[in-house]
Design a protein around this motif. Structure first.
Motif, short mmCIF file in Angstrom:
data_model
loop_
_atom_site.label_atom_id
_atom_site.label_comp_id
_atom_site.label_asym_id
_atom_site.label_seq_id
_atom_site.Cartn_x
_atom_site.Cartn_y
_atom_site.Cartn_z
N GLU A 101 0.75 -1.19 0.00
CA GLU A 101 -0.04 -0.10 -0.02
C GLU A 101 0.95 1.29 0.04
OE1 GLU A 101 -3.37 2.36 -0.33
OE2 GLU A 101 -3.20 0.29 -0.73
N LEU A 102 2.06 1.26 0.36
CA LEU A 102 2.99 2.40 0.38
C LEU A 102 3.37 2.54 -0.91
CD1 LEU A 102 5.05 1.41 3.78
CD2 LEU A 102 3.96 3.60 3.43
N GLY A 103 3.77 1.77 -1.55
CA GLY A 103 4.11 1.81 -2.92
C GLY A 103 2.87 2.33 -3.95
N ALA A 104 1.80 1.66 -3.59
CA ALA A 104 0.62 1.98 -4.33
C ALA A 104 0.24 3.43 -4.24
CB ALA A 104 -0.55 0.97 -4.07
N THR A 105 0.36 3.78 -2.84
CA THR A 105 -0.11 5.37 -2.36
C THR A 105 1.10 6.26 -2.97
OG1 THR A 105 -1.08 4.51 -0.56
CG2 THR A 105 -0.51 6.71 -0.62
N ALA A 106 2.16 5.93 -3.14
CA ALA A 106 3.18 6.75 -3.62
C ALA A 106 2.97 7.05 -4.96
CB ALA A 106 4.64 6.28 -3.31
N GLY A 107 2.78 5.75 -5.75
CA GLY A 107 2.34 5.76 -7.10
C GLY A 107 1.23 6.73 -7.58
N ARG A 108 0.12 6.53 -6.70
CA ARG A 108 -1.09 7.29 -6.96
C ARG A 108 -0.57 8.88 -6.81
NH1 ARG A 108 -3.71 2.66 -4.97
NH2 ARG A 108 -3.44 3.57 -2.73
N ALA A 109 -0.03 9.18 -5.64
CA ALA A 109 0.48 10.60 -5.52
C ALA A 109 1.23 11.19 -6.71
CB ALA A 109 0.89 10.68 -4.12
N LEU A 110 2.09 10.54 -7.12
CA LEU A 110 2.95 11.22 -8.11
C LEU A 110 2.25 11.05 -9.43
CD1 LEU A 110 5.86 11.93 -8.90
CD2 LEU A 110 6.29 9.74 -9.58
N LEU A 111 1.39 10.35 -9.56
CA LEU A 111 0.54 10.52 -10.94
C LEU A 111 -0.59 11.54 -10.70
CD1 LEU A 111 -0.42 6.67 -11.61
CD2 LEU A 111 0.88 8.10 -12.92
N GLU A 112 -0.89 11.72 -9.41
CA GLU A 112 -1.86 13.04 -9.46
C GLU A 112 -0.81 14.39 -9.59
OE1 GLU A 112 -3.90 15.38 -5.59
OE2 GLU A 112 -3.52 13.20 -5.36
N GLN A 113 0.26 14.24 -9.20
CA GLN A 113 1.29 15.48 -9.76
C GLN A 113 1.35 15.70 -11.19
OE1 GLN A 113 4.23 15.12 -6.56
NE2 GLN A 113 4.11 17.23 -7.12
N LEU A 114 1.49 14.44 -11.98
CA LEU A 114 1.90 14.55 -13.29
C LEU A 114 0.53 14.78 -14.08
CD1 LEU A 114 4.05 11.29 -13.45
CD2 LEU A 114 4.69 13.65 -13.48
N GLN A 115 -0.38 14.23 -13.75
CA GLN A 115 -1.69 14.25 -14.55
C GLN A 115 -2.71 15.68 -14.34
OE1 GLN A 115 -3.79 10.74 -13.64
NE2 GLN A 115 -2.23 9.32 -15.04
N GLN A 116 -2.40 16.00 -13.08
CA GLN A 116 -3.61 16.93 -12.61
C GLN A 116 -2.65 18.18 -12.10
OE1 GLN A 116 -6.58 15.60 -9.70
NE2 GLN A 116 -6.29 13.57 -10.64
N ASN A 117 -1.49 18.28 -12.09
CA ASN A 117 -0.75 19.40 -11.57
C ASN A 117 -1.04 19.85 -10.32
OD1 ASN A 117 1.69 20.86 -12.14
ND2 ASN A 117 0.41 22.62 -12.75
N ALA A 118 -1.42 18.78 -9.48
CA ALA A 118 -1.75 18.84 -7.91
C ALA A 118 -0.88 18.50 -6.94
CB ALA A 118 -3.20 18.52 -8.13
N ILE A 119 -0.59 19.29 -6.11
CA ILE A 119 0.36 18.59 -5.15
C ILE A 119 -0.54 17.95 -3.96
CG2 ILE A 119 2.09 19.19 -3.29
CD1 ILE A 119 2.83 19.96 -6.07
N PRO A 120 -0.19 16.57 -3.91
CA PRO A 120 -0.94 15.77 -2.83
C PRO A 120 -0.66 16.22 -1.42
CG PRO A 120 0.51 14.49 -4.11
CD PRO A 120 0.74 15.78 -4.85
N THR A 121 -1.50 15.63 -0.18
CA THR A 121 -1.03 15.61 0.74
C THR A 121 -0.35 14.62 1.25
OG1 THR A 121 -3.02 14.95 1.65
CG2 THR A 121 -3.08 17.28 1.58
N ASP A 122 0.24 14.72 2.52
CA ASP A 122 1.08 13.55 3.19
C ASP A 122 0.16 12.51 3.34
OD1 ASP A 122 3.24 15.28 3.06
OD2 ASP A 122 3.08 15.43 5.25
#
Length: 353
Positions: free
Chosen positions: A315-336
């Motif tokens: 889940e750590l890996g999946a969450t990190a991946g989704r957070a990075l994709l959020e930045q790449l696709q939506q140009n949004a900074i995710p929260t911790d």
């Protein structure tokens, strides 16, 4: 004036793609084949392929080669391909094959594959000779496991100033604006302590690896202290105690004969403590109950099998991946993100009342 050598390769391949000689899905010559064909270095041929990829004309599949993305006949189609080209991210770990670091890729890889994003997994020393410009030229984003909070700060700062997407794993860097994906270490410390208290232990020690304590270890220790205080137990290990570590374990236990249980900063420390206790003629769990942290593969294989606090590496890996994709696709900074941990009960602890 003659073209630079890489431009000759670039021009030739681009022309073959645009005029249809190389159709969509066609495999291009490898870097080695191009270097031999044009009598140039592999660095030169690699640069040509990199620019074709950046132009959206080709895509790369790790271990398989470079392929034509689509037939292009207009400026508009080239622009569309550039926007659709596969992303490439860098995943930096302390050591790629380190057994003390869990399998984050089990969760990360499927998330990235679903989003047509390639992952290059490397050890920390990969960054030793890289500039920020080189990282940004080769990758679209980075997941960075923080091993030492002072390491590569200059590089990480440069990347942040350029708004390059980075997600941190395991630790937070409070001086940099990067979101972090962390295990709930404080709760892990509390769960381990609470389990030992429930088994009747009243003198529970905390064992460190060394006298220097990483951020995640301090958090686990704070959870340990909180649970002891709530239970009204006065004995605890001081973080400043220079003997409360794996190298001084025999001396520490001799100085505190009342201790019946040990919470260790991670599984490797716990396994080493079990070895030292056995060498001293004592046994686990008859003489000492022991709990580790991480649930690495070896935890279930030692004798006795180790009770531990499991991090959810998938889940750590999946969450990190989704957070990075959020930045790449939506140009949004995710929260911790704080990922729950789980106590895994095995046979290294026992009831004493």
């Amino acid at each position: 004036m003659s073209l630079p050598l890489y431009m000759k390769i670039l021009t030739d391949l681009k022309q073959q793609i645009l005029n249809g000689q190389l159709t969509a899905g066609a495999k291009l010559p490898t870097e080695k084949e191009l270097s031999e064909s044009y009598s140039v270095s592999r660095i030169t041929s690699k640069r040509a392929l990199t620019e074709l990829e950046q132009d959206g004309l080709i895509y790369r599949v790790r271990g398989k080669g470079s392929f034509v993305k689509a037939a292009h006949t207009s400026e508009n189609s080239t622009s569309t391909a550039a926007n659709d080209k596969p992303k490439r991210i860098l995943f930096v770990l302390p050591f790629v094959n380190d057994l003390s670091v869990g399998n984050f890729n089990e969760g990360l890889a499927p998330v990235m594959a679903e989003n047509h994003t390639d992952v290059m997994m490397v050890a920390l020393d990969f960054l030793a000779n890289k500039t920020a410009a080189e990282v940004m030229a080769e990758f679209d984003g980075m997941i960075y496991y923080v091993n030492d909070i002072d390491q590569y700060l200059d590089l990480l700062l440069e990347l942040s100033l350029s708004q390059f997407p980075v997600i941190l794993l395991d630790k937070k860097l409070y001086d940099l604006p990067y979101p972090a994906v962390l295990s709930d270490n404080v709760d892990g410390g509390r769960q381990a302590t609470k389990a030992l208290i429930a088994e009747g232990h009243r003198h529970i020690a905390y064992l460190f690896w060394d006298v220097q304590h990483p951020q995640s270890v301090r958090q686990r220790y704070l959870g340990y202290i909180q649970e002891l205080k709530e239970a009204g137990l006065s004995f605890h290990t001081s973080m400043d105690d220079q003997t409360a570590n794996a190298k001084m374990l025999t001396r520490y236990l001799a100085a505190h004969p009342e201790i019946t249980a040990l919470i260790c900063e991670n599984d490797l420390v716990a396994i080493d403590a079990m070895r030292q206790i056995r060498q001293a003629g004592k046994t686990v769990p008859d003489d000492y109950s022991i709990i580790g942290f991480d649930d690495i593969q070896a935890a279930a294989l030692v004798d006795p099998p180790l009770t531990t606090v499991a991090q959810n590496f998938k889940e750590l890996g999946a969450t990190a991946g989704r957070a990075l994709l959020e930045q790449l696709q939506q140009n949004a900074i995710p929260t911790d993100a704080l990922i729950p941990v789980t106590l895994v009960k095995r046979r290294s602890t026992r009831q004493i009342h």
